[in-house]
Design an enzyme around this catalytic site. Structure first.
Site, PDB file in Angstrom:
ATOM      1  N   ASP A   1      -6.710  12.460  -2.832  1.00  9.66           N
ATOM      2  CA  ASP A   1      -5.404  12.402  -2.155  1.00  9.66           C
ATOM      3  C   ASP A   1      -5.648  12.425  -0.648  1.00  9.66           C
ATOM      4  O   ASP A   1      -6.329  13.308  -0.136  1.00  9.66           O
ATOM      5  CB  ASP A   1      -4.555  13.615  -2.579  1.00  9.66           C
ATOM      6  CG  ASP A   1      -3.115  13.510  -2.096  1.00  9.66           C
ATOM      7  OD1 ASP A   1      -2.213  13.784  -2.890  1.00  9.66           O
ATOM      8  OD2 ASP A   1      -2.894  13.154  -0.917  1.00  9.66           O
TER       9      ASP A   1
ATOM     10  N   ASP B   1      -1.261   6.970  -1.921  1.00  7.75           N
ATOM     11  CA  ASP B   1      -2.451   7.631  -1.340  1.00  7.75           C
ATOM     12  C   ASP B   1      -3.154   8.556  -2.332  1.00  7.75           C
ATOM     13  O   ASP B   1      -3.896   9.430  -1.915  1.00  7.75           O
ATOM     14  CB  ASP B   1      -2.064   8.410  -0.078  1.00  7.75           C
ATOM     15  CG  ASP B   1      -1.476   9.782  -0.382  1.00  7.75           C
ATOM     16  OD1 ASP B   1      -0.767   9.913  -1.401  1.00  7.75           O
ATOM     17  OD2 ASP B   1      -1.754  10.715   0.386  1.00  7.75           O
ATOM     18  N   GLU B   2      -2.912   8.368  -3.613  1.00  8.72           N
ATOM     19  CA  GLU B   2      -3.381   9.357  -4.576  1.00  8.72           C
ATOM     20  C   GLU B   2      -3.820   8.694  -5.888  1.00  8.72           C
ATOM     21  O   GLU B   2      -3.134   7.804  -6.385  1.00  8.72           O
ATOM     22  CB  GLU B   2      -2.194  10.293  -4.839  1.00  8.72           C
ATOM     23  CG  GLU B   2      -2.462  11.424  -5.751  1.00  8.72           C
ATOM     24  CD  GLU B   2      -1.160  12.205  -6.053  1.00  8.72           C
ATOM     25  OE1 GLU B   2      -0.121  11.973  -5.400  1.00  8.72           O
ATOM     26  OE2 GLU B   2      -1.208  13.020  -6.968  1.00  8.72           O
TER      27      GLU B   2
HETATM   28  N1  DCP Z   1       5.932  10.433   1.239  1.00 15.18           N
HETATM   29  C1  DCP Z   1       7.273  10.136   1.467  1.00 15.18           C
HETATM   30  N2  DCP Z   1       8.235  11.007   1.036  1.00 15.18           N
HETATM   31  C2  DCP Z   1       7.899  12.157   0.394  1.00 15.18           C
HETATM   32  C3  DCP Z   1       6.552  12.462   0.145  1.00 15.18           C
HETATM   33  C4  DCP Z   1       5.576  11.565   0.598  1.00 15.18           C
HETATM   34  O1  DCP Z   1       7.574   9.092   2.044  1.00 15.18           O
HETATM   35  N3  DCP Z   1       8.863  12.991  -0.003  1.00 15.18           N
HETATM   36  C5  DCP Z   1       4.903   9.485   1.738  1.00 15.18           C
HETATM   37  C6  DCP Z   1       4.365   9.944   3.087  1.00 15.18           C
HETATM   38  C7  DCP Z   1       3.015  10.521   2.803  1.00 15.18           C
HETATM   39  C8  DCP Z   1       2.587   9.729   1.570  1.00 15.18           C
HETATM   40  O2  DCP Z   1       3.781   9.415   0.872  1.00 15.18           O
HETATM   41  O3  DCP Z   1       2.118  10.353   3.910  1.00 15.18           O
HETATM   42  C9  DCP Z   1       1.646  10.517   0.674  1.00 15.18           C
HETATM   43  O4  DCP Z   1       2.285  11.665   0.146  1.00 15.18           O
HETATM   44  P1  DCP Z   1       1.552  13.044  -0.009  1.00 15.18           P
HETATM   45  O5  DCP Z   1       2.419  13.913  -0.832  1.00 15.18           O
HETATM   46  O6  DCP Z   1       0.140  12.827  -0.465  1.00 15.18           O
HETATM   47  O7  DCP Z   1       1.550  13.680   1.461  1.00 15.18           O
HETATM   48  P2  DCP Z   1       0.575  13.437   2.666  1.00 15.18           P
HETATM   49  O8  DCP Z   1      -0.539  12.517   2.319  1.00 15.18           O
HETATM   50  O9  DCP Z   1       1.363  13.012   3.858  1.00 15.18           O
HETATM   51  O10 DCP Z   1       0.025  14.892   2.973  1.00 15.18           O
HETATM   52  P3  DCP Z   1      -1.026  15.754   2.133  1.00 15.18           P
HETATM   53  O11 DCP Z   1      -2.176  15.983   3.069  1.00 15.18           O
HETATM   54  O12 DCP Z   1      -0.317  17.006   1.790  1.00 15.18           O
HETATM   55  O13 DCP Z   1      -1.424  14.959   0.931  1.00 15.18           O
HETATM   56 MG    MG Z   2      -1.654  12.811   0.570  1.00 17.73          MG
END
Ligand code: DCP
Ligand code: MG
Length: 390
Positions: free
Chosen positions: A10, A106-107
């Site tokens: 992730d 991203d996962e």
């Molecule tokens: N995303 C979004 N709305 C949400 C959750 C996520 O648009 N409610 C988008 C933005 C994030 C991407 O999806 O950058 C990936 O989600 P993640 O939950 O993996 O969050 P991040 O990668 O940003 O942070 P982390 O380091 O916690 O994984």
């Molecule tokens: Mg993420």
């Protein structure tokens, strides 16, 4: 090393990290992605780890985030850039094994069974993947390795950001028992509240609850909880055949020459595409049309936008612009329209909907599903239907 065959990867603060990489002046700064410029609902998509120190998180209203961190750098987001980086990451992953299950932009989960003879043990493969992602994209991935999906996801999350964690079979209880129950996949606010009311705050405590009792409380999910609390999860990594695009086309009995009729058909097709996208929870950012003239010459035209959408208006309007570049006086025997570069609606707030419009579409879908495609028509659809019937 058989017990570490499942990997979860992730990316850290994904959208925000891409922005920080593209604009080095944003590095080490509180960067918040989300806002009104793209017509989204004004919620935070994500925030850099520097911004999270102020309590900012995904799905929080941007107005609140601004109050918490007035000097934060607020960016409306550029979905096609994020998709580009995501494509690169998934290309790297699939270089190691075809057993890649994409969970979101991203996962992913990877099943490393069968990779060891090529690359070494799971830990070594995890490290190789992490550094290849860093080398090729300049972005940080957090990686978890464990005997199953639940534990691998937990592992990648526990050491974020820039994490690398392994959960060996022998250490499962030691690691998960002190964690709060909401760390269990599928335990949302409601389940958590129910458990806390019973004094069950940690996974260790949950383990003391008899299976029967959990079943009585939560039905079949209770049985899953009983297993997950013991670190048991039998789900396989299932590589999904990704839907690349959704489109509709139609061939006319008699070739069309009227611009109005052609546009009316385009609208009907756009509506069908929009419905299927919504039914499958997709948004996309590339629109394409296909047109075949009487001489069988066939052309496709496409346009990629900087935002994701799945509504009829966007599909039709962009499709119409592409169509108008063609010669609409020549008889047309086939017309098609579609949307590609699809993502699941996790990124929903980035699309161009406002809530009212979305509700309207949902209602139209329900009526059409129940009473058939022609139960609700736009005035414009009637131009085509009338001409077709007469
Ligand atoms: N995303 C979004 N709305 C949400 C959750 C996520 O648009 N409610 C988008 C933005 C994030 C991407 O999806 O950058 C990936 O989600 P993640 O939950 O993996 O969050 P991040 O990668 O940003 O942070 P982390 O380091 O916690 O994984
Ligand atoms: Mg993420």
């Amino acid at each position: 090393m058989k017990e570490l065959n499942i990997m979860h990867v992730d990316m850290d603060a994904f959208y925000a990290s891409v922005e920080q990489k593209d604009k080095p002046e944003l590095k080490n700064k509180p960067v918040i992605i989300g806002g009104n410029e793209l017509g989204n609902r004004g919620v935070v998509a994500t925030a850099s780890y520097e911004a999270r120190k102020y309590g900012i998180h995904s799905a929080m209203p941007v107005a609140k985030a601004k109050k918490l961190c007035p000097h934060g750098i607020f960016i409306s987001g550029n979905m096609s850039r994020y998709q580009e980086e995501s494509d690169r990451i998934f290309e790297i992953l699939s270089g190691y094994t075809p057993l890649v299950e994409k969970i979101s932009i991203d996962e992913a989960f990877l099943d490393l069974t069968g990779c060891h003879h090529l690359y070494g043990n799971s830990k070594k493969i995890g490290k190789m993947i992490k550094s290849e992602i860093k080398e090729k994209t300049d972005l940080n991935a957090s990686i978890g390795l464990a005997p199953n999906k639940f534990l691998a996801k937990l592992a990648s999350d526990l050491k974020k950001p820039d994490g690398f964690m392994v959960i060996y079979k022998e250490r499962i209880a030691e690691i998960i028992d002190p964690l709060s129950v909401n760390k269990i996949w599928g335990v949302g606010k409601k389940t958590e509240e129910k458990l806390i009311k019973k004094g069950i705050k940690t996974i260790g405590k949950l383990k003391q609850v008899p299976r029967k009792e959990l079943k009585a409380m939560f039905g079949s999910f209770g049985v899953k909880l009983y297993k997950l609390a013991r670190g048991i999860d039998d789900r396989n990594v299932v590589p999904k055949n990704e839907t690349k695009s959704i489109s509709h086309e139609t061939t006319f009995k008699e070739s069309l020459t009227s611009r109005d009729k052609i546009l009316a058909v385009l609208l009907i097709l756009s509506e069908k595409v929009s419905r299927r996208l919504r039914k499958n929870n997709f948004t996309g950012c590339t629109i394409f049309i296909k047109i075949r003239y009487d001489d069988f010459k066939t052309y496709t035209r496409r346009n990629t936008l900087s935002y994701y959408f799945n509504d009829t208006e966007n599909i039709y309007n962009i499709g119409k612009k592409l169509l108008e570049k063609e010669d609409l006086k020549k008889p047309i025997r086939l017309l098609g329209i579609g949307v590609s570069k699809l993502v699941q609606n996790k990124n929903k707030q980035m699309d161009l909907f406002n809530e009212d419009k979305e509700k309207l579409y949902e209602t139209i879908d329900i009526i059409k599903n129940k009473y058939g495609e022609n139960s609700i028509l736009r005035a414009r659809d009637l131009i085509y239907k009338k001409n077709k019937d007469s």
